[in-house]
Enzyme design. Structure first.
Site, short mmCIF file in Angstrom:
data_model
loop_
_atom_site.label_atom_id
_atom_site.label_comp_id
_atom_site.label_asym_id
_atom_site.label_seq_id
_atom_site.Cartn_x
_atom_site.Cartn_y
_atom_site.Cartn_z
N TYR A 65 0.86 -1.18 0.00
CA TYR A 65 0.00 0.00 0.00
C TYR A 65 0.90 1.24 0.00
CZ TYR A 65 -4.50 2.16 0.04
OH TYR A 65 -5.62 2.86 -0.36
N LEU A 66 1.71 1.28 -1.04
CA LEU A 66 2.82 2.23 -1.09
C LEU A 66 2.36 3.67 -1.21
CD1 LEU A 66 5.14 0.23 -3.54
CD2 LEU A 66 5.02 0.11 -1.03
N HIS A 111 7.39 5.59 0.81
CA HIS A 111 8.07 4.36 0.36
C HIS A 111 8.90 4.65 -0.90
CE1 HIS A 111 4.48 2.40 2.40
NE2 HIS A 111 5.50 1.83 3.00
N GLN A 151 3.98 -9.59 13.29
CA GLN A 151 4.23 -8.31 13.97
C GLN A 151 2.93 -7.61 14.38
OE1 GLN A 151 6.35 -6.69 10.36
NE2 GLN A 151 5.44 -4.77 11.01
N GLY A 197 12.41 3.79 6.95
CA GLY A 197 11.94 5.15 7.17
C GLY A 197 12.14 5.59 8.61
N ASP A 247 9.39 5.26 11.69
CA ASP A 247 9.44 4.16 12.67
C ASP A 247 10.83 4.18 13.31
OD1 ASP A 247 6.81 2.68 12.11
OD2 ASP A 247 7.68 2.94 10.13
N GLN A 304 11.86 1.17 15.37
CA GLN A 304 12.08 0.02 14.49
C GLN A 304 13.46 0.10 13.82
OE1 GLN A 304 9.19 -1.89 11.60
NE2 GLN A 304 10.18 -0.51 10.16
N SER A 319 1.73 7.59 5.96
CA SER A 319 1.61 6.24 6.51
C SER A 319 0.47 5.54 5.78
CB SER A 319 1.28 6.32 8.00
OG SER A 319 0.76 5.08 8.45
N ARG A 365 -1.54 3.67 7.07
CA ARG A 365 -2.70 3.66 7.97
C ARG A 365 -3.49 4.97 7.92
NH1 ARG A 365 0.89 0.18 11.36
NH2 ARG A 365 -0.22 -1.80 11.60
O1 PAF Z 1 7.95 -0.85 8.45
C1 PAF Z 1 7.35 -1.80 7.89
O2 PAF Z 1 6.63 -1.62 6.89
C2 PAF Z 1 7.49 -3.20 8.44
O3 PAF Z 1 7.59 -3.18 9.83
C3 PAF Z 1 8.64 -4.00 7.81
C4 PAF Z 1 9.99 -3.38 8.11
C5 PAF Z 1 8.44 -4.08 6.30
C6 PAF Z 1 8.65 -5.42 8.36
O4 PAF Z 1 7.46 -6.08 8.09
#
Ligand code: PAF
Length: 288
Positions: free
Chosen positions: A32-33, A37, A64, A154, A157, A160, A192, A194
């Site tokens: 869902y770019l 992205h 996740q 990115g 996050d 992350q 995002s 979302r």
């Molecule tokens: O940031 C994301 O989209 C996800 O957490 C990732 C890094 C692709 C792992 O599923």
């Protein structure tokens, strides 16, 4: 542009490239770019050059997501994603199936995970206790499939990116982790996938996250000495409270690399936020 759907063919292709001395850049995504992205794809291309290749993975990773999270309704549009990838100059879209990434998981006999034990303890790790185990596991597996020299994540996050960098260092992955700047809508909302859950009124109120970061920056710039974290947290929570659809999950001040929480906030302190807008949980962060 090629589309590869299973880990073995991705690995075979990656090994061929490596034998030929071709540099591999990698952008892991859940699809869902959006423009954010695509900016990661451009960064990967800059890193590997015109003679290198860029692989983008699209995989909505079930491990996740918590049991009450949005795994099943996570937005998906593979055709559109492929069009955007082609336009951005992606060489291979890697989109594996659940069975190939987690063989036997449905039957309960998938049993190997990757866990980072320090940087995952706060923030997202508290609100989403199984989240990072899923992220580190899938990123490690994707690295084994794509064999990249460089992987781009990115900055939205932030935690992350820190966790993945730590895993890469600790487990000796020969991968350079690049963290690319957050892309924002004109009104400041961090891009995002979302964001599409927001109705028009929530979408207007969602700018509160970037406004909280701006307010924190202004307070830090104005203060003559470090500000107690509790005091600044209250000030930001007050701003969030003024938006009826917003509900704060966390407001954290921390060291940008170690992610250690800080009691005094000053220039260089990092701020991360998680705020529900309606039922949608949004995150954002910034350096103060
Ligand atoms: O940031 C994301 O989209 C996800 O957490 C990732 C890094 C692709 C792992 O599923």
């Amino acid at each position: 542009m090629r589309i590869l759907r299973d880990p073995a063919s991705m690995q075979r292709q990656a090994m061929k490239w490596l034998r030929a001395g071709t540099r591999i850049g990698f952008v892991p995504t859940m699809g869902y770019l959006h423009e954010g992205h695509i900016s990661l794809v451009h960064e990967a291309r800059r890193r590997v050059g015109a003679s290198g290749v860029v692989v983008l993975s699209i995989y909505v990773n079930p491990t996740q997501f918590g049991p009450r999270e949005d795994f099943t309704k996570y937005p998906r549009d593979f055709r559109r994603d492929c069009r955007l990838c082609r336009e951005a100059g992606v060489d291979v879209v890697f989109t594996p199936s659940d069975d190939s990434m987690y063989p036997g998981r449905e039957a309960g006999d998938y049993s190997t995970y990757v866990v980072e034990e320090q940087l995952t303890q706060g923030m997202e790790g508290v609100s989403r206790p199984t989240h990072f185990r899923g992220v580190t596991t899938i990123v490690a597996k994707l690295f084994h499939c794509v064999l990249p020299e460089v992987a781009v994540f990115g900055a939205k996050d932030w935690q992350q990116a820190a966790v993945v960098s730590r895993m890469t260092r600790d487990l000796n992955f020969p991968v350079r982790i690049v963290v690319a700047e957050t892309r924002r809508e004109p009104d400041g909302l961090a891009m995002s996938s979302r964001n599409r859950y927001l109705d028009p009124d929530q979408r207007r109120q969602a700018t509160v996250l970037s406004e909280m970061i701006a307010l924190a920056r202004a307070e830090v710039a104005r203060a003559k000495r470090p500000i107690p974290a509790g005091k600044l947290r209250e000030r930001l929570a007050g701003l969030a409270f003024s938006r009826p659809a917003a509900r704060v999950d966390y407001i954290e001040f921390f060291h940008p690399e170690t992610l250690r929480p800080l009691e005094k906030v000053g220039p260089g302190t990092h701020l991360a936020l998680a705020v529900f807008v309606g039922a949608t949980r949004l995150i954002d962060n910034g350096s103060l």
